[in-house]
Design a protein around this motif. Sequence first.
Motif, PDB file in Angstrom:
ATOM      1  N   GLY A 107      34.176 -25.401  25.136  1.00 27.30           N
ATOM      2  CA  GLY A 107      33.231 -25.865  26.151  1.00 27.30           C
ATOM      3  C   GLY A 107      33.619 -27.175  26.800  1.00 27.30           C
ATOM      4  O   GLY A 107      33.036 -27.560  27.821  1.00 27.30           O
ATOM      5  N   GLU A 108      34.592 -27.884  26.237  1.00 29.19           N
ATOM      6  CA  GLU A 108      35.021 -29.163  26.807  1.00 29.19           C
ATOM      7  C   GLU A 108      36.145 -28.958  27.820  1.00 29.19           C
ATOM      8  O   GLU A 108      36.846 -27.943  27.815  1.00 29.19           O
ATOM      9  N   GLU A 109      36.301 -29.954  28.687  1.00 30.71           N
ATOM     10  CA  GLU A 109      37.308 -29.885  29.741  1.00 30.71           C
ATOM     11  C   GLU A 109      38.460 -30.848  29.466  1.00 30.71           C
ATOM     12  O   GLU A 109      38.258 -31.947  28.969  1.00 30.71           O
ATOM     13  N   PHE A 110      39.685 -30.383  29.808  1.00 33.03           N
ATOM     14  CA  PHE A 110      40.886 -31.198  29.626  1.00 33.03           C
ATOM     15  C   PHE A 110      41.862 -30.912  30.750  1.00 33.03           C
ATOM     16  O   PHE A 110      41.802 -29.873  31.400  1.00 33.03           O
ATOM     17  N   ASP A 111      42.787 -31.852  30.932  1.00 36.33           N
ATOM     18  CA  ASP A 111      43.894 -31.641  31.856  1.00 36.33           C
ATOM     19  C   ASP A 111      45.057 -31.015  31.110  1.00 36.33           C
ATOM     20  O   ASP A 111      45.278 -31.297  29.926  1.00 36.33           O
ATOM     21  N   GLY A 112      45.826 -30.207  31.816  1.00 32.00           N
ATOM     22  CA  GLY A 112      46.994 -29.595  31.211  1.00 32.00           C
ATOM     23  C   GLY A 112      48.029 -29.256  32.260  1.00 32.00           C
ATOM     24  O   GLY A 112      47.827 -29.464  33.459  1.00 32.00           O
ATOM     25  N   LEU A 113      49.124 -28.707  31.791  1.00 28.28           N
ATOM     26  CA  LEU A 113      50.263 -28.377  32.637  1.00 28.28           C
ATOM     27  C   LEU A 113      50.472 -26.869  32.623  1.00 28.28           C
ATOM     28  O   LEU A 113      50.460 -26.257  31.548  1.00 28.28           O
ATOM     29  N   VAL A 114      50.650 -26.253  33.787  1.00 24.07           N
ATOM     30  CA  VAL A 114      50.953 -24.822  33.842  1.00 24.07           C
ATOM     31  C   VAL A 114      52.337 -24.619  33.224  1.00 24.07           C
ATOM     32  O   VAL A 114      53.334 -25.146  33.718  1.00 24.07           O
ATOM     33  N   SER A 115      52.393 -23.869  32.130  1.00 20.73           N
ATOM     34  CA  SER A 115      53.634 -23.724  31.365  1.00 20.73           C
ATOM     35  C   SER A 115      54.222 -22.332  31.420  1.00 20.73           C
ATOM     36  O   SER A 115      55.320 -22.100  30.916  1.00 20.73           O
ATOM     37  N   GLY A 116      53.516 -21.388  32.012  1.00 24.07           N
ATOM     38  CA  GLY A 116      54.027 -20.027  32.134  1.00 24.07           C
ATOM     39  C   GLY A 116      53.123 -19.215  33.031  1.00 24.07           C
ATOM     40  O   GLY A 116      51.919 -19.496  33.128  1.00 24.07           O
ATOM     41  N   VAL A 117      53.687 -18.240  33.724  1.00 24.50           N
ATOM     42  CA  VAL A 117      52.878 -17.389  34.603  1.00 24.50           C
ATOM     43  C   VAL A 117      53.183 -15.931  34.316  1.00 24.50           C
ATOM     44  O   VAL A 117      54.295 -15.571  33.942  1.00 24.50           O
ATOM     45  N   THR A 118      52.153 -15.090  34.470  1.00 23.84           N
ATOM     46  CA  THR A 118      52.299 -13.647  34.364  1.00 23.84           C
ATOM     47  C   THR A 118      51.560 -13.030  35.543  1.00 23.84           C
ATOM     48  O   THR A 118      50.929 -13.729  36.337  1.00 23.84           O
ATOM     49  N   ALA A 119      51.612 -11.732  35.649  1.00 22.98           N
ATOM     50  CA  ALA A 119      50.948 -11.067  36.767  1.00 22.98           C
ATOM     51  C   ALA A 119      49.440 -11.234  36.706  1.00 22.98           C
ATOM     52  O   ALA A 119      48.754 -11.139  37.733  1.00 22.98           O
ATOM     53  N   SER A 120      48.882 -11.498  35.530  1.00 29.58           N
ATOM     54  CA  SER A 120      47.430 -11.559  35.386  1.00 29.58           C
ATOM     55  C   SER A 120      46.865 -12.968  35.246  1.00 29.58           C
ATOM     56  O   SER A 120      45.660 -13.148  35.159  1.00 29.58           O
ATOM     57  N   GLY A 121      47.740 -13.995  35.206  1.00 28.13           N
ATOM     58  CA  GLY A 121      47.245 -15.349  35.056  1.00 28.13           C
ATOM     59  C   GLY A 121      48.346 -16.298  34.648  1.00 28.13           C
ATOM     60  O   GLY A 121      49.536 -15.990  34.805  1.00 28.13           O
ATOM     61  N   PHE A 122      47.959 -17.443  34.074  1.00 25.90           N
ATOM     62  CA  PHE A 122      48.974 -18.414  33.688  1.00 25.90           C
ATOM     63  C   PHE A 122      48.566 -19.145  32.410  1.00 25.90           C
ATOM     64  O   PHE A 122      47.382 -19.221  32.059  1.00 25.90           O
ATOM     65  N   PHE A 123      49.576 -19.662  31.721  1.00 26.73           N
ATOM     66  CA  PHE A 123      49.374 -20.436  30.507  1.00 26.73           C
ATOM     67  C   PHE A 123      49.297 -21.918  30.855  1.00 26.73           C
ATOM     68  O   PHE A 123      49.973 -22.391  31.770  1.00 26.73           O
TER      69      PHE A 123
END
Length: 670
Positions: free
Chosen positions: A578-594
Amino acid sequence: MNRARPRGVLNMTSAGYAFVQTAEGEFFIPASKVHDAFDGDVVEVSRLSSSERGSYAQAGPDRPAARVVRVVLRAHESIVGRYEVAEPFGIVVPEDPRIKHDIFTLRADAPHVQHGDIVRVRMTVYPNRREPAQGVVEEVLGHVGDAGMDVELIVARHKLETKFSPKVLEDVAHAAVGEAEALSSGDYRDIRNRVVFTIDPADAKDFDDALSFDKVGGYLRLGVHIADVSHYVPWNSPTDLEARRRSTSVYLVDRVVPMLPEVLSNDVCSLRPREPRRAMTVDLYLTETFSVHHVDAYPSIIESCARLDYDTVQECFDRVAGGERPAAVSMLQDVCKDPESVLVRLLGLKRVSVGLHERRLKRGGLDFDGVEAKVRLDDEGRPVGVDIRKTTQATSLVEEAMIAANEAVARLLRDGAIPSIYRVHEPPATGDLSALIPILQEFGYDSDVSMSRFAAGDPFAIQKVIAKAKGRLEEPLVSTLVVRAMTQARYVDACEPHFGLGSEAYTHFTSPIRRYPDLVVHRMLKVKLFGRTETTSAEEAALATIAAHASEMERKAETAARESQELKLFELLEEHIGEEFDGLVSGVTASGFFVRLDDTSEGFVSLRRAQEYFILDPERYTLTGSDSGVVYRLGARVRIRVRDVYPFERKADFDLVARLSSATLPKYKG
């Protein structure tokens, strides 16, 4: 005649797809084409037709998509999992997320097993098109929620040996230093008059390497002193056979699974302060420009004057740099009798490490500033925080000294034509580096770095990429991608180059308490110094087998250690749902990203519920909205909300809150 299909070991991912390395190269196996194979099985594969390939981001020219045709050899005789009662069956759900098949057992065969128990099940029928996986419960390991059970599952899954046999314990029960005996033999030199000390992490339990520094005869003498484990573990003894099988110690989040019994690893062989110890010493005599003039290697009796840790040493350096030398000396007073003498030598070692590092870069060695997350646990094994360990002057000091010693011993053995085990590292495949070019172009690296030289594996072009990333938001991502593009270092019985270090001769000599190849190298160095023994021929004949086994066990140990850390990282993340944080996109797929958070844990942001369709560019690793044109790319900063966490699967689901041009929230520290 039909051409034989490629074969190799199936390496499953938790996402369901897999990779198979064969003699014809590496193949990508989509989740739907794995069929009834398990992770680790030896499988036969067949390339997919052009109409079947689709748009798989993980596939490419050097990694074609394929299907599993059949399982040649099964890797798992037994599997660990959670027992669920579903009368008349007991269904075992594998703890390993890479194994996608539940195993059916009969309740009548094990009526004592309770719902939620963690069990080991012996396979009797592997899954096929006609019937599911079936087995028999062999052992109840514990119950979900039991203290320490989560890590016990990792131990069980990787079949780590946690107990030593009575024969081994009897073999080492009377081990003693015996310094008088050593010196009377004439083989050992008494160098207890030299200022020698150990530098390790604050939580280290065994100390197998020590350092010294002096100026002798116009040279800078770098002394590397390593525990003389081979004296206590003779070839083919019960302890040797067990250590050879284990091959390495395993450093889990809450324990160490040692290669050697504690009486050796934590006592007789551990270079404790103010206690005499047998060692193998390598003295490197360096010029003022840090080239190696000559090397002297010999067995020794040493006595460490201090047990130092990285944090203390780094703080000493910081205080000296800030003009507070007396404060640095004061810091060392509690750990050694002559703090001024120790500080002088620490500063000398620091100077040497900088010089050695610069020479290594000039010859093409690579310099990755790795970030390591280490989870802190309370007495009950619950995670309470995360320490992010980065490269410092103190850690570099030790690393450069060990690299120099390893190279020196490798050259001694190579030039002396002594058979041994070496640590080798092949250059990266051109295709693996070429795949990174579109990503580097997205970050604008092509303006400063020749992409053609980078793709060709020019170490200096790779150095430029690493250097350009330093201090930028995408540094962790770029460093990770480049490391993943590298081949994996391994052990072999021939002296071949080490690409990552820019070295023509390299071995592992500095950690015989925890790595079996180092123990072998110590024995071979003694052959170089004192001649062959009655066991030398047998040891030489076994080198290739030992090297291959050690490489395999090293990968297993690294996997188990990583999984145990990730498990606790996700347990900690679960407290922040439920908490919010900043992060870095580390991988992408056809359905979304890590998205990778600052404590190195990752979660997945699904775009399946978005109001538009997103188009995947598998070369540039971008997702582009069909209507809005919004682009999500590797390295982008985003704000997420933690939605669900699954610690046992080491997975998390995130909701996207916002795209960020810069970090505006406090970083998640765990």
